[in-house]
Design an enzyme around this catalytic site. Structure first.
Site, PDB file in Angstrom:
ATOM      1  CB  THR A   1      -4.978   1.666   8.935  1.00  0.00           C
ATOM      2  OG1 THR A   1      -4.899   2.729   9.869  1.00  0.00           O
ATOM      3  CG2 THR A   1      -5.791   2.164   7.736  1.00  0.00           C
ATOM      4  CG  ASP A   2      -6.119   2.939  14.099  1.00  0.00           C
ATOM      5  OD1 ASP A   2      -5.522   3.423  13.116  1.00  0.00           O
ATOM      6  OD2 ASP A   2      -5.758   3.152  15.277  1.00  0.00           O
ATOM      7  CD  GLU A   3      -4.416   6.827   9.612  1.00  0.00           C
ATOM      8  OE1 GLU A   3      -4.796   7.530   8.665  1.00  0.00           O
ATOM      9  OE2 GLU A   3      -3.240   6.758   9.988  1.00  0.00           O
TER      10      GLU A   3
ATOM     11  CB  ALA B   1      -0.894   0.018   1.245  1.00  0.00           C
TER      12      ALA B   1
ATOM     13  CB  ILE C   1       8.470   7.141  16.327  1.00  0.00           C
ATOM     14  CG1 ILE C   1       7.351   7.470  17.336  1.00  0.00           C
ATOM     15  CG2 ILE C   1       9.677   6.496  17.003  1.00  0.00           C
ATOM     16  CD1 ILE C   1       6.835   6.292  18.153  1.00  0.00           C
TER      17      ILE C   1
ATOM     18  CE  LYS D   1      -4.658  -0.172   4.192  1.00  0.00           C
ATOM     19  NZ  LYS D   1      -3.782  -1.236   3.608  1.00  0.00           N
TER      20      LYS D   1
ATOM     21  CE1 TYR E   1      -2.607   4.108   4.262  1.00  0.00           C
ATOM     22  CE2 TYR E   1      -3.226   5.181   6.318  1.00  0.00           C
ATOM     23  CZ  TYR E   1      -2.774   4.064   5.627  1.00  0.00           C
ATOM     24  OH  TYR E   1      -2.509   2.897   6.317  1.00  0.00           O
TER      25      TYR E   1
HETATM   26  P1  NAD Z   1       5.436   1.235   4.068  1.00  0.00           P
HETATM   27  O1  NAD Z   1       5.018   2.568   3.568  1.00  0.00           O
HETATM   28  O2  NAD Z   1       6.620   1.107   4.941  1.00  0.00           O
HETATM   29  O3  NAD Z   1       5.699   0.292   2.792  1.00  0.00           O
HETATM   30  C1  NAD Z   1       4.769   0.113   1.778  1.00  0.00           C
HETATM   31  C2  NAD Z   1       5.266  -1.050   0.909  1.00  0.00           C
HETATM   32  O4  NAD Z   1       4.340  -1.362  -0.112  1.00  0.00           O
HETATM   33  C3  NAD Z   1       6.613  -0.759   0.233  1.00  0.00           C
HETATM   34  O5  NAD Z   1       7.473  -1.879   0.373  1.00  0.00           O
HETATM   35  C4  NAD Z   1       6.219  -0.505  -1.211  1.00  0.00           C
HETATM   36  O6  NAD Z   1       7.277  -0.783  -2.126  1.00  0.00           O
HETATM   37  C5  NAD Z   1       5.045  -1.468  -1.355  1.00  0.00           C
HETATM   38  N1  NAD Z   1       4.105  -1.078  -2.423  1.00  0.00           N
HETATM   39  C6  NAD Z   1       3.457   0.102  -2.561  1.00  0.00           C
HETATM   40  N2  NAD Z   1       2.675   0.069  -3.660  1.00  0.00           N
HETATM   41  C7  NAD Z   1       2.830  -1.159  -4.217  1.00  0.00           C
HETATM   42  C8  NAD Z   1       2.288  -1.808  -5.346  1.00  0.00           C
HETATM   43  N3  NAD Z   1       1.429  -1.173  -6.159  1.00  0.00           N
HETATM   44  N4  NAD Z   1       2.652  -3.082  -5.603  1.00  0.00           N
HETATM   45  C9  NAD Z   1       3.527  -3.745  -4.791  1.00  0.00           C
HETATM   46  N5  NAD Z   1       4.097  -3.170  -3.715  1.00  0.00           N
HETATM   47  C10 NAD Z   1       3.743  -1.900  -3.416  1.00  0.00           C
HETATM   48  O7  NAD Z   1       4.158   0.547   4.737  1.00  0.00           O
HETATM   49  P2  NAD Z   1       3.887   0.129   6.265  1.00  0.00           P
HETATM   50  O8  NAD Z   1       3.813   1.344   7.098  1.00  0.00           O
HETATM   51  O9  NAD Z   1       4.783  -0.984   6.638  1.00  0.00           O
HETATM   52  O10 NAD Z   1       2.405  -0.439   6.097  1.00  0.00           O
HETATM   53  C11 NAD Z   1       2.192  -1.753   5.564  1.00  0.00           C
HETATM   54  C12 NAD Z   1       0.700  -2.031   5.569  1.00  0.00           C
HETATM   55  O11 NAD Z   1       0.213  -1.957   6.919  1.00  0.00           O
HETATM   56  C13 NAD Z   1      -0.145  -1.031   4.768  1.00  0.00           C
HETATM   57  O12 NAD Z   1      -1.184  -1.746   4.140  1.00  0.00           O
HETATM   58  C14 NAD Z   1      -0.700  -0.090   5.827  1.00  0.00           C
HETATM   59  O13 NAD Z   1      -1.924   0.477   5.423  1.00  0.00           O
HETATM   60  C15 NAD Z   1      -0.878  -1.039   6.993  1.00  0.00           C
HETATM   61  N6  NAD Z   1      -0.830  -0.410   8.322  1.00  0.00           N
HETATM   62  C16 NAD Z   1       0.241   0.361   8.682  1.00  0.00           C
HETATM   63  C17 NAD Z   1       0.289   0.908   9.971  1.00  0.00           C
HETATM   64  C18 NAD Z   1       1.477   1.744  10.412  1.00  0.00           C
HETATM   65  O14 NAD Z   1       1.481   2.219  11.552  1.00  0.00           O
HETATM   66  N7  NAD Z   1       2.503   1.940   9.600  1.00  0.00           N
HETATM   67  C19 NAD Z   1      -0.757   0.674  10.865  1.00  0.00           C
HETATM   68  C20 NAD Z   1      -1.849  -0.109  10.454  1.00  0.00           C
HETATM   69  C21 NAD Z   1      -1.854  -0.666   9.187  1.00  0.00           C
HETATM   70  O1  TDX Z   2       6.894  15.205  11.858  1.00  0.00           O
HETATM   71  C1  TDX Z   2       5.799  14.848  12.287  1.00  0.00           C
HETATM   72  N1  TDX Z   2       5.259  15.510  13.354  1.00  0.00           N
HETATM   73  C2  TDX Z   2       4.051  15.167  13.894  1.00  0.00           C
HETATM   74  O2  TDX Z   2       3.592  15.789  14.869  1.00  0.00           O
HETATM   75  C3  TDX Z   2       5.061  13.741  11.720  1.00  0.00           C
HETATM   76  C4  TDX Z   2       5.627  12.979  10.538  1.00  0.00           C
HETATM   77  C5  TDX Z   2       3.855  13.385  12.276  1.00  0.00           C
HETATM   78  N2  TDX Z   2       3.359  14.088  13.331  1.00  0.00           N
HETATM   79  C6  TDX Z   2       2.092  13.637  13.966  1.00  0.00           C
HETATM   80  C7  TDX Z   2       0.946  13.341  13.027  1.00  0.00           C
HETATM   81  C8  TDX Z   2       0.216  12.222  13.746  1.00  0.00           C
HETATM   82  O3  TDX Z   2      -0.676  12.762  14.713  1.00  0.00           O
HETATM   83  O4  TDX Z   2       2.403  12.385  14.589  1.00  0.00           O
HETATM   84  C9  TDX Z   2       1.312  11.467  14.487  1.00  0.00           C
HETATM   85  C10 TDX Z   2       1.770  10.206  13.756  1.00  0.00           C
HETATM   86  O5  TDX Z   2       2.024  10.560  12.410  1.00  0.00           O
HETATM   87  P1  TDX Z   2       2.436   9.484  11.293  1.00  0.00           P
HETATM   88  O6  TDX Z   2       3.649   8.754  11.739  1.00  0.00           O
HETATM   89  O7  TDX Z   2       2.452  10.158   9.984  1.00  0.00           O
HETATM   90  O8  TDX Z   2       1.243   8.418  11.417  1.00  0.00           O
HETATM   91  P2  TDX Z   2      -0.351   8.530  11.211  1.00  0.00           P
HETATM   92  O9  TDX Z   2      -0.719   9.618  10.287  1.00  0.00           O
HETATM   93  O10 TDX Z   2      -0.986   8.495  12.583  1.00  0.00           O
HETATM   94  O11 TDX Z   2      -0.620   7.128  10.437  1.00  0.00           O
HETATM   95  C11 TDX Z   2       0.121   5.939  10.800  1.00  0.00           C
HETATM   96  O12 TDX Z   2      -0.670   5.063  11.552  1.00  0.00           O
HETATM   97  C12 TDX Z   2      -1.728   4.411  10.890  1.00  0.00           C
HETATM   98  C13 TDX Z   2       0.651   5.235   9.564  1.00  0.00           C
HETATM   99  O13 TDX Z   2       1.431   6.143   8.799  1.00  0.00           O
HETATM  100  C14 TDX Z   2      -0.475   4.678   8.741  1.00  0.00           C
HETATM  101  O14 TDX Z   2       0.030   3.943   7.632  1.00  0.00           O
HETATM  102  C15 TDX Z   2      -1.278   3.763   9.605  1.00  0.00           C
HETATM  103  O15 TDX Z   2      -2.391   3.312   8.882  1.00  0.00           O
END
Ligand code: NAD
Ligand code: TDX
Length: 332
Positions: free
Chosen positions: A121-123, A80, A189, A152, A148
């Protein structure tokens, strides 16, 4: 032994999941990943070769996906576009990867009768008020705020429809904010940790009262594996670890833990439509599948994460300048 197809396996959470599967099962893993700016093959290094194959490609490529699904026993779908700030600047790749990509995968698992776990995601539920004592449950209404989260939400609804109308054997999980090693430096983070390591002041959006419900990526992986192995087909499971913290608290904690003045950060303009609070009620996952998080102490997990970024500059440095240039253009 099962043959698992893991889409987006070079991502932050996907690569963590691949490490987890290799360590805790005898499944064979094929990773399908497009290696966008967020994908990193180095996140998969150290895996024993016979256990993990890597295919470079797009989850929206119907022919490639059909071929890979046909030779799999199960699919876990992480691929994604995942960053809210990017989706506000340029939504198109979010529609492509998150909506068209999930549709393409659903058609393939439908044709070949292969089980799918969709990682979400919970979003998708929008946000909660800061003073609301409630938390999201599997029954919360969908109400996404950003490009985003709306893509999702769209992908979740496609999975639900394909399960009901075509009998696709699918499960869905909606997890809260993850932290841990291998997270891209664009995210909150790692951005602040690597800013401190580079001598740049951390950046807090607005007043920083927004609350996120932090979970370690290893706990997300163990939950996904349990849902894949024991979850009921057609069901949704929320994943969370009682980790609510506001952003101001987290940024001050990072500064303190890294030996800096906790006030040495900048307030920058707020995100458009910034969700106030996310909070997960993980009761169903605990009661039905017996899942429990292993990382119960956020400060302990954060300290280990800070150490990981200190020790792995080679992994994050190539992305740091471009990420900060993007934020500089936004004034953030
Ligand atoms: P990320 O942004 O670190 O990585 C996304 C990955 O998807 C990359 O490896 C990218 O190359 C690949 N990708 C993107 N588009 C693609 C496509 N069209 N075909 C094949 N590969 C593709 O992602 P993440 O933060 O590890 O999130 C992974 C999954 O977990 C996502 O589905 C996200 O919605 C979900 N998620 C993330 C969080 C979070 O806190 N990061 C929380 C809940 C759910
Ligand atoms: O520099 C920053 N300063 C700041 O205050 C950034 C990058 C973010 N923020 C805030 C925005 C959010 O309230 O911190 C919080 C977390 O931000 P992100 O790391 O961008 O996460 P968020 O938007 O909450 O979404 C994340 O959690 C749910 C993941 O990116 C998503 O992929 C997942 O679905």
């Amino acid at each position: 032994m099962a043959r698992l197809l893991v889409t987006g396996g070079a991502s932050f959470i996907g690569s963590n999941f691949v490490h987890h599967v290799v360590a805790h099962t005898d499944h064979h893993v094929t990773v399908l990943d497009k290696l966008t700016y967020a994908g990193n093959r180095a996140s998969l290094s150290g895996q024993p070769e016979p256990r993990v194959d890597f295919v470079h490609g797009d989850v929206a490529d119907a022919d490639l996906v059909d071929q890979l699904v046909e030779s799999s026993d199960g699919v876990v779908h992480f691929a994604a576009e995942s960053h809210n700030d990017n989706s506000l600047e340029c939504p198109e790749p979010f529609v492509h990867s998150n909506v068209i990509g999930t549709f393409t995968l659903l058609e393939a698992v439908r044709r070949h009768g292969v089980r799918l776990h969709h990682v979400s995601t919970d979003e998708v539920y929008g946000d909660l008020a800061l003073e609301d004592p409630g938390r999201f449950t599997e029954c919360s209404p969908y109400n996404p705020s950003s490009p985003y989260s709306s893509t999702k939400a769209g992908s979740d609804l496609l999975v639900r429809a394909w399960a009901r109308s075509f009998g696709v054997a699918a499960t869905i999980s909606n997890c809260s904010n993850n932290y841990g090693p291998y997270q891209h430096v664009e995210k909150f983070i790692p951005r602040q940790i690597t800013n401190v390591l580079r001598g740049i002041r951390p950046k807090l959006y607005g007043e920083g009262r927004n609350v996120r419900d932090w979970i370690h990526a290893d706990d997300h992986s163990s939950a996904v594996l349990q849902i894949l192995e024991k979850g009921r087909v057609g069901e949704t499971y929320l994943i969370g670890a009682d980790g609510e913290k506001d952003n101001k608290t987290v940024i001050e904690l990072i500064l303190t833990m890294m030996g800096q003045d906790p006030a040495a950060y900048d307030h920058v303009p707020d995100r458009l439509g910034h969700d106030l609070r996310y909070a997960i009620d993980p009761t169903k996952l605990g009661d039905e599948l017996g899942w429990r998080p292993r990382y119960r102490d956020f400060e302990h997990g954060l300290a280990a994460t800070i150490e990981w970024y200190r020790d792995h500059e080679y992994w994050w440095a190539p992305a740091k300048d471009a990420t900060e240039a993007f934020y500089a253009r936004l004034g953030q």
